[in-house]
Design a protein around this motif. Structure first.
Motif, PDB file in Angstrom:
ATOM      1  N   PHE A  34      -4.255   1.773   7.052  1.00  0.00           N
ATOM      2  CA  PHE A  34      -3.827   1.104   5.832  1.00  0.00           C
ATOM      3  C   PHE A  34      -2.333   0.842   5.865  1.00  0.00           C
ATOM      4  O   PHE A  34      -1.550   1.690   6.306  1.00  0.00           O
ATOM      5  N   TYR A  36       0.851  -0.171   3.254  1.00  0.00           N
ATOM      6  CA  TYR A  36       1.297  -0.238   1.872  1.00  0.00           C
ATOM      7  C   TYR A  36       2.762  -0.671   1.842  1.00  0.00           C
ATOM      8  O   TYR A  36       3.521  -0.427   2.780  1.00  0.00           O
ATOM      9  N   GLN A  38       6.157  -0.109  -0.645  1.00  0.00           N
ATOM     10  CA  GLN A  38       6.644   0.705  -1.754  1.00  0.00           C
ATOM     11  C   GLN A  38       8.051   0.261  -2.133  1.00  0.00           C
ATOM     12  O   GLN A  38       8.970   0.315  -1.323  1.00  0.00           O
ATOM     13  N   GLY A  41      11.295   3.437  -6.874  1.00  0.00           N
ATOM     14  CA  GLY A  41      10.870   3.840  -8.208  1.00  0.00           C
ATOM     15  C   GLY A  41       9.438   3.490  -8.545  1.00  0.00           C
ATOM     16  O   GLY A  41       9.011   3.641  -9.694  1.00  0.00           O
ATOM     17  N   LYS A  42       8.670   3.020  -7.558  1.00  0.00           N
ATOM     18  CA  LYS A  42       7.280   2.621  -7.820  1.00  0.00           C
ATOM     19  C   LYS A  42       6.326   3.309  -6.848  1.00  0.00           C
ATOM     20  O   LYS A  42       6.729   3.850  -5.829  1.00  0.00           O
ATOM     21  N   GLY A  43       5.044   3.270  -7.200  1.00  0.00           N
ATOM     22  CA  GLY A  43       4.038   3.790  -6.294  1.00  0.00           C
ATOM     23  C   GLY A  43       3.717   2.797  -5.202  1.00  0.00           C
ATOM     24  O   GLY A  43       4.037   1.609  -5.308  1.00  0.00           O
ATOM     25  N   PRO A  44       3.099   3.245  -4.107  1.00  0.00           N
ATOM     26  CA  PRO A  44       2.733   2.339  -3.019  1.00  0.00           C
ATOM     27  C   PRO A  44       1.773   1.246  -3.492  1.00  0.00           C
ATOM     28  O   PRO A  44       0.847   1.521  -4.246  1.00  0.00           O
ATOM     29  N   PHE A  46      -0.941  -1.546  -2.187  1.00  0.00           N
ATOM     30  CA  PHE A  46      -1.814  -1.815  -1.043  1.00  0.00           C
ATOM     31  C   PHE A  46      -1.598  -3.211  -0.475  1.00  0.00           C
ATOM     32  O   PHE A  46      -1.480  -4.196  -1.219  1.00  0.00           O
ATOM     33  N   THR A  49      -6.113  -3.289   5.053  1.00  0.00           N
ATOM     34  CA  THR A  49      -6.905  -2.279   5.745  1.00  0.00           C
ATOM     35  C   THR A  49      -7.395  -2.879   7.053  1.00  0.00           C
ATOM     36  O   THR A  49      -7.872  -4.019   7.080  1.00  0.00           O
ATOM     37  N   LEU A  87       4.767   1.430   4.386  1.00  0.00           N
ATOM     38  CA  LEU A  87       4.107   2.673   4.775  1.00  0.00           C
ATOM     39  C   LEU A  87       2.809   2.380   5.508  1.00  0.00           C
ATOM     40  O   LEU A  87       2.064   1.474   5.134  1.00  0.00           O
ATOM     41  N   GLN A  91      -6.946   7.052   8.036  1.00  0.00           N
ATOM     42  CA  GLN A  91      -8.029   7.873   7.506  1.00  0.00           C
ATOM     43  C   GLN A  91      -8.967   8.157   8.666  1.00  0.00           C
ATOM     44  O   GLN A  91      -9.380   7.235   9.386  1.00  0.00           O
ATOM     45  N   LEU A 101      -5.736  10.466   3.330  1.00  0.00           N
ATOM     46  CA  LEU A 101      -4.874   9.538   4.035  1.00  0.00           C
ATOM     47  C   LEU A 101      -3.703  10.323   4.610  1.00  0.00           C
ATOM     48  O   LEU A 101      -3.067  11.092   3.899  1.00  0.00           O
ATOM     49  N   PHE A 103      -0.070   9.790   6.087  1.00  0.00           N
ATOM     50  CA  PHE A 103       0.955   8.757   6.039  1.00  0.00           C
ATOM     51  C   PHE A 103       2.057   9.003   7.059  1.00  0.00           C
ATOM     52  O   PHE A 103       2.364  10.146   7.412  1.00  0.00           O
ATOM     53  N   GLY A 104       2.684   7.911   7.495  1.00  0.00           N
ATOM     54  CA  GLY A 104       3.954   7.980   8.189  1.00  0.00           C
ATOM     55  C   GLY A 104       5.080   8.029   7.167  1.00  0.00           C
ATOM     56  O   GLY A 104       4.848   7.934   5.952  1.00  0.00           O
ATOM     57  N   THR A 105       6.294   8.173   7.663  1.00  0.00           N
ATOM     58  CA  THR A 105       7.449   8.275   6.765  1.00  0.00           C
ATOM     59  C   THR A 105       7.991   6.914   6.342  1.00  0.00           C
ATOM     60  O   THR A 105       8.874   6.843   5.500  1.00  0.00           O
TER      61      THR A 105
END
Lengths: 113, 114
Positions: A34, A36, A38, A41-44, A46, A49, A87, A91, A101, A103-105
């Motif tokens: 996946f 993403y 980001q 100040g916000k969520g990832p 999408f 996939t 990001l 999975q 999930l 994740f990478g950095t």
């Protein structure tokens, strides 16, 4: 243990200067990879996939590709609004199912005028 | 994709106290996930919350530190207990989309522990 490594950590591009972000992964069996975006100040958010080697997905200036060991996010003619942290996450196929999930950095992209 | 909201959006807390974070989804979902994003580090899954059963915690996370409730199919809470500065982080909840594969994230709760 599943691992995801993203490179570079940070990337600065001029507007219109195309480039690629890399996501290398090790996983016992890939169920899905996946991407993403980001913003601060916000969520990832999408993006894509990918499920199997050779698969490609496109959305506007972004194109994601997948091999057995890595994925690339190609950015064509980027604009300042593409500036964000990108990001990558994997999975794994797990006995009995599993939704974790890993994740990478991330790669922090800055596109300048 | 589902619309996810979290409360509070941010907070500053004293060490030794606890904070409960709420996650609300605009549609019914089977599983809700809680992640932590520490400064400069990757998102890490804390636990998976199913309605009507105990949450499943990932290695390194325990129920006493991060108790989770899941009272119905649209709501969950994560409590960060007995906080220390090391708990300063962004806490995110996520849910599956219609494909039951892709996870969609809420806006996050930014926590600073002094």
């Amino acid at each position: 243990e599943d691992q995801v490594t993203q490179s570079p950590e940070a990337l600065r591009l001029q507007e219109g200067e195309s480039s690629s972000l890399n996501c290398s992964y090790t996983v016992s069996g890939l169920r899905g990879l996946f991407w993403y975006r980001q913003d601060p100040g916000k969520g990832p958010e999408f993006l894509f996939t990918l499920y199997s080697a050779g698969e490609e997905k496109e959305k506007e200036r972004l194109k994601a590709t997948l091999t057995k060991k890595e994925s690339f996010l190609h950015i064509t003619a980027p604009k300042p609004e593409d500036s964000a942290t990108y990001l990558c996450a994997v999975q794994a196929i797990l006995t009995g199912g599993g939704n974790k999930l890993t994740f990478g950095t991330g790669t922090q992209l800055k596109v300048e005028l | 994709s589902a619309v996810i909201s979290q409360k509070p959006s941010r907070d500053i807390c004293q060490r030794g106290t606890s904070l409960t974070i709420q996650c609300q989804v605009d549609s019914q979902v089977t599983m809700m996930f809680w992640y932590r994003q520490q400064p400069g580090q990757s998102l890490t899954l804390i636990a998976t919350a199913n309605q009507g059963s105990e949450a499943t915690y990932e290695s390194g996370f325990v129920i006493d530190k991060f108790p989770i409730s899941r009272p119905n199919l649209t709501f969950s809470t994560l409590t960060v207990s007995n906080m220390s500065p090391e708990d300063s982080s962004i806490y995110l909840c996520s849910v599956h989309g219609q494909d039951q594969e892709t996870q969609y994230f809420g806006p996050g709760t930014r926590l600073l522990v002094l």
